[in-house]
Motif scaffolding. Sequence first.
Motif, PDB file in Angstrom:
ATOM      1  N   ILE A 121     111.776 -18.502  -7.210  1.00  0.00           N
ATOM      2  CA  ILE A 121     110.437 -18.996  -6.730  1.00  0.00           C
ATOM      3  C   ILE A 121     109.759 -19.851  -7.552  1.00  0.00           C
ATOM      4  O   ILE A 121     109.600 -19.483  -8.729  1.00  0.00           O
ATOM      5  CB  ILE A 121     109.551 -17.438  -6.771  1.00  0.00           C
ATOM      6  N   ALA A 122     109.690 -21.046  -7.155  1.00  0.00           N
ATOM      7  CA  ALA A 122     109.077 -22.019  -7.732  1.00  0.00           C
ATOM      8  C   ALA A 122     109.862 -22.324  -8.962  1.00  0.00           C
ATOM      9  O   ALA A 122     109.416 -22.517 -10.113  1.00  0.00           O
ATOM     10  CB  ALA A 122     107.668 -21.843  -8.362  1.00  0.00           C
ATOM     11  N   ALA A 123     111.014 -22.444  -8.979  1.00  0.00           N
ATOM     12  CA  ALA A 123     112.091 -22.671  -9.940  1.00  0.00           C
ATOM     13  C   ALA A 123     111.799 -24.001 -10.743  1.00  0.00           C
ATOM     14  O   ALA A 123     111.683 -24.957 -10.233  1.00  0.00           O
ATOM     15  CB  ALA A 123     113.539 -22.649  -9.568  1.00  0.00           C
ATOM     16  N   GLY A 192     106.260 -23.659  -2.941  1.00  0.00           N
ATOM     17  CA  GLY A 192     105.075 -24.039  -2.078  1.00  0.00           C
ATOM     18  C   GLY A 192     104.613 -25.241  -2.561  1.00  0.00           C
ATOM     19  O   GLY A 192     105.020 -25.910  -3.484  1.00  0.00           O
ATOM     20  N   THR A 193     104.091 -25.680  -1.452  1.00  0.00           N
ATOM     21  CA  THR A 193     103.703 -27.214  -1.440  1.00  0.00           C
ATOM     22  C   THR A 193     102.518 -27.645  -2.308  1.00  0.00           C
ATOM     23  O   THR A 193     102.320 -28.775  -2.404  1.00  0.00           O
ATOM     24  CB  THR A 193     103.637 -27.748   0.062  1.00  0.00           C
ATOM     25  N   ALA A 194     101.695 -26.550  -2.397  1.00  0.00           N
ATOM     26  CA  ALA A 194     100.546 -26.463  -3.289  1.00  0.00           C
ATOM     27  C   ALA A 194     100.638 -26.447  -4.934  1.00  0.00           C
ATOM     28  O   ALA A 194      99.853 -26.308  -5.513  1.00  0.00           O
ATOM     29  CB  ALA A 194      99.454 -26.017  -2.670  1.00  0.00           C
ATOM     30  N   ASP A 195     102.084 -26.121  -5.231  1.00  0.00           N
ATOM     31  CA  ASP A 195     102.229 -25.893  -6.517  1.00  0.00           C
ATOM     32  C   ASP A 195     102.026 -26.990  -7.396  1.00  0.00           C
ATOM     33  O   ASP A 195     102.587 -28.280  -7.296  1.00  0.00           O
ATOM     34  CB  ASP A 195     103.875 -25.481  -6.636  1.00  0.00           C
ATOM     35  N   THR A 196     101.046 -27.145  -8.348  1.00  0.00           N
ATOM     36  CA  THR A 196     100.993 -28.053  -9.405  1.00  0.00           C
ATOM     37  C   THR A 196     101.469 -28.083 -10.613  1.00  0.00           C
ATOM     38  O   THR A 196     101.291 -28.986 -11.375  1.00  0.00           O
ATOM     39  CB  THR A 196      99.310 -27.981  -9.642  1.00  0.00           C
ATOM     40  N   ALA A 197     102.309 -26.995 -10.823  1.00  0.00           N
ATOM     41  CA  ALA A 197     103.360 -26.749 -12.153  1.00  0.00           C
ATOM     42  C   ALA A 197     104.731 -27.186 -11.735  1.00  0.00           C
ATOM     43  O   ALA A 197     105.246 -27.803 -12.778  1.00  0.00           O
ATOM     44  CB  ALA A 197     103.258 -25.258 -12.588  1.00  0.00           C
ATOM     45  N   VAL A 198     105.206 -27.045 -10.524  1.00  0.00           N
ATOM     46  CA  VAL A 198     106.446 -27.356 -10.135  1.00  0.00           C
ATOM     47  C   VAL A 198     106.300 -28.082  -8.874  1.00  0.00           C
ATOM     48  O   VAL A 198     105.839 -27.519  -7.932  1.00  0.00           O
ATOM     49  CB  VAL A 198     107.558 -26.414  -9.840  1.00  0.00           C
ATOM     50  N   SER A 199     106.981 -29.441  -8.810  1.00  0.00           N
ATOM     51  CA  SER A 199     106.722 -30.203  -7.539  1.00  0.00           C
ATOM     52  C   SER A 199     107.647 -29.815  -6.582  1.00  0.00           C
ATOM     53  O   SER A 199     108.899 -29.375  -6.834  1.00  0.00           O
ATOM     54  CB  SER A 199     106.885 -31.534  -7.809  1.00  0.00           C
ATOM     55  N   THR A 200     107.564 -30.283  -5.277  1.00  0.00           N
ATOM     56  CA  THR A 200     108.493 -29.913  -4.453  1.00  0.00           C
ATOM     57  C   THR A 200     109.644 -30.761  -4.671  1.00  0.00           C
ATOM     58  O   THR A 200     110.722 -30.698  -4.121  1.00  0.00           O
ATOM     59  CB  THR A 200     107.915 -30.279  -2.937  1.00  0.00           C
ATOM     60  N   GLU A 201     109.557 -32.035  -5.454  1.00  0.00           N
ATOM     61  CA  GLU A 201     110.571 -33.128  -5.554  1.00  0.00           C
ATOM     62  C   GLU A 201     111.782 -32.208  -6.591  1.00  0.00           C
ATOM     63  O   GLU A 201     112.591 -32.410  -6.331  1.00  0.00           O
ATOM     64  CB  GLU A 201     109.862 -34.250  -6.270  1.00  0.00           C
ATOM     65  N   THR A 202     110.990 -31.505  -7.205  1.00  0.00           N
ATOM     66  CA  THR A 202     111.932 -30.682  -8.143  1.00  0.00           C
ATOM     67  C   THR A 202     112.939 -29.631  -7.492  1.00  0.00           C
ATOM     68  O   THR A 202     113.853 -29.481  -7.771  1.00  0.00           O
ATOM     69  CB  THR A 202     111.129 -29.913  -9.406  1.00  0.00           C
TER      70      THR A 202
END
Length: 249
Positions: A121-123, A192-202
């Motif tokens: 989850i948001a690895a 999540g696409t609104a994650d500001t700590a881990v990007s979708t690019e990661t």
Amino acid sequence: MPKTFDHNVRRIAYDQTPGEGPGVVFLGGFKSDKEGTKALDLEAWARQQGRAYLRFDYSGHGMSSGDFLDGSIGDWTEDAHAILEAMTQGPQVLVGSSMGGWIALLLARTIPARVAGLVTIAAAPDFTEDGYWATFDESEKAMLLTEGRVERPSEYDDSPYIITRKLIEDGRKRLVLRDPLPLPFPVRFLQGTADTAVSTETAVRLLDHATGPDMRLTLVKDADHRFSTPECLLMIRRAVEEVIQRSNR
């Protein structure tokens, strides 16, 4: 009251639900603990399913012994490895949230026979190098090397994150996105696409880098780093159920 497990000089607090295997082990994030929404929701699900389940605090986190600032990715991975070996039997489904995703990947690399499947989850693999060190300016890098620590604001806490030299240098030895990363079991990455700590690019980089026969990434529109809305919690449970089902084939 949680139980405790002694590992070297560290005392690790944990809660365990007995049940059928493969069991599920929850690996929390940076500065989080075993009392978080996702950990407790999965425990309730495990009780309903009669599924073995384990949640615990890394050293320096929650109810476990130690000072958070003395810890590192290596220490927390050792905690996870030790309690998994001592308190579980057979292959386990690892559920890693944020930093716990990185630790789950390290366990999958070192003890693949003990891993039945993986849900992240948001690895946040390699976040000490790619998320902190890479974004430090020259003055912050100099401060880290001379004073041994740098403060960074946290959007989840009033107090800042203190990033130590030990955390950065130890993390550099545990990177998983630079070398082959075979994951020979069912894997589900949630992001999540609104994650500001881990990007979708990661998340996409991890998917592209890892190899395995049954791997999927699910992007959730507008979900943030906590990934703890009722809809997100349901998605986590369904991902765990799917991994268990496919691991038994």
